[in-house]
Design a protein around this motif. Structure first.
Motif, PDB file in Angstrom:
ATOM      1  N   GLU A 122       0.808  -1.095   0.143  1.00  0.00           N
ATOM      2  CA  GLU A 122      -0.173   0.029  -0.025  1.00  0.00           C
ATOM      3  C   GLU A 122       0.851   1.206   0.023  1.00  0.00           C
ATOM      4  N   ALA A 123       2.118   1.294   0.639  1.00  0.00           N
ATOM      5  CA  ALA A 123       2.852   2.272   0.790  1.00  0.00           C
ATOM      6  C   ALA A 123       3.408   2.701  -0.658  1.00  0.00           C
ATOM      7  N   ALA A 124       3.760   1.747  -1.323  1.00  0.00           N
ATOM      8  CA  ALA A 124       4.386   1.845  -2.345  1.00  0.00           C
ATOM      9  C   ALA A 124       3.270   2.431  -3.453  1.00  0.00           C
ATOM     10  N   ALA A 125       2.152   2.420  -3.178  1.00  0.00           N
ATOM     11  CA  ALA A 125       1.248   2.950  -4.095  1.00  0.00           C
ATOM     12  C   ALA A 125       0.936   4.411  -4.247  1.00  0.00           C
ATOM     13  N   ILE A 126       1.552   5.006  -2.923  1.00  0.00           N
ATOM     14  CA  ILE A 126       1.007   6.365  -2.695  1.00  0.00           C
ATOM     15  C   ILE A 126       2.187   7.301  -3.207  1.00  0.00           C
ATOM     16  N   PRO A 127       3.570   7.266  -3.153  1.00  0.00           N
ATOM     17  CA  PRO A 127       4.224   8.444  -3.408  1.00  0.00           C
ATOM     18  C   PRO A 127       3.942   9.501  -4.468  1.00  0.00           C
ATOM     19  N   LEU A 128       3.949   8.721  -5.956  1.00  0.00           N
ATOM     20  CA  LEU A 128       3.874   9.861  -6.860  1.00  0.00           C
ATOM     21  C   LEU A 128       2.475  10.446  -7.227  1.00  0.00           C
TER      22      LEU A 128
END
Length: 331
Positions: A122-128
């Motif tokens: 889930e964290a990898a889905a957020i930044p950009l």
């Protein structure tokens, strides 16, 4: 270390698994053991050579979004220590290593501690998408409590995060979607009013929801001809925010309505060594919002391994995905 690399621009089949050297840390950098990344449209544009100005040199490791664990800390880094779980949009573009590898070297300024209440995936889905939505809504738009905003493409990568951030800020959210499935998604995310755009013209929904006055804020995450519809939907002296303005338009509506147009291209700050720390600051705000249980990314049901990155790119381009597409490091 193992990495998926490209040695030329091209189709999704150009990714190759190779062993590459692990670079040494420079001051201000950290080494992250990569746990997951996600696919964004810009990753596909880089792969195909559509954005040479931001593309890395060959051989290249792509993908910006990363979630992982700090393995090594460079000189001068005070904000992280070995073992910290972090996330960010840290590379995969000009001059910066990407996430499709066992390890990723990143400027500490672009990272933040991973929210405690979500998974690495889930964290990898957020930044950009999170940084893009935050910059658009708050840095450019100055959206605040009590404002009304129309978000085009509410079920998309940036759109679904924007709905949640706008609601967290206290705005009333109107959003357009294309299907019944996506109507359900955006309602669950907190959208106040859902507009099936295939069933209603801009004039019709502007009349229905604003008595013909238009929306004071319009966030266009779609681009192309939809930007003209955003101009049409905006109120007098309104603000139009967009993340897709690589197109030609008649600006007469902007003049006749006194509109402000703001474009967000988040990679500009990532590629600017003096400004990229702003992304880490934004992610720290987003971490707090996530930990307040006010933001959660929507993930597609399909996940891929790093070695299946070509398939993940094809899946995004197919238009069949609902939510962010995640790749998990199984090395």
């Amino acid at each position: 270390m193992k990495a998926m690399i490209i040695e030329t621009f091209g189709e999704s089949s150009i990714f190759k698994l190779k062993d590459v050297e692990i670079a040494k840390l420079l001051p201000g950098q950290v080494r992250v053991r990569v746990k997951a990344t996600s696919v964004n449209p810009i990753d596909i544009k880089v792969r195909t050579g559509a954005v040479p100005a931001v593309s890395p040199s060959f051989p290249a490791v792509l993908h910006g979004d990363v979630a992982g664990i700090i393995e090594e800390v460079g000189e001068g880094v005070k904000s992280f220590q070995v073992g910290d779980e972090v996330y960010g949009c840290a590379g995969g573009f000009k001059g910066l290593e990407g996430a499709l590898a066992e390890y990723m070297i990143a400027d500490a300024g672009v990272l933040a501690h991973k929210p405690l209440n979500i998974s690495m995936e889930e964290a990898a889905a957020i930044p950009l998408v999170g940084i893009t939505a935050w910059e658009s809504l708050f840095t450019k738009g100055a959206l605040k409590k009590g404002d009304d905003i129309l978000i085009h493409g509410g079920a998309g990568g940036v759109g679904h995060i924007a709905i949640q951030l706008a609601k967290w800020a206290g705005a009333t959210v109107f959003t357009t979607v294309s299907s019944i499935e996506k109507q359900a998604i955006v309602k669950e995310l907190g959208a106040d009013y859902v507009i099936p755009y295939r069933e209603s013209s801009v004039k019709e929904y502007v009349e229905k929801y604003t008595d013909g006055k238009g929306f004071p804020f319009v966030f266009d995450t779609v681009g192309g001809s939809n930007l003209d519809q955003s101009f049409e939907a905006a109120a007098l002296n309104g603000t139009v925010l967009t993340i897709a303005a690589r197109s030609t338009h008649d600006l007469t509506p902007l003049h006749s309505k006194g509109l402000s147009l703001h474009v967000t291209f988040m990679l500009l700050k990532l590629l600017d060594e003096a400004k990229r720390f702003e992304h880490g600051n934004i992610l720290r705000h987003i971490t707090a919002v996530v930990e307040e249980n006010c933001l959660k990314p929507v993930l597609d049901k399909k996940t891929f391994s790093f070695e299946e990155v070509g398939e993940a790119h094809d899946y995004l381009e197919s238009g069949k995905a609902v939510g962010k597409i995640i790749l998990v490091n199984k090395w």
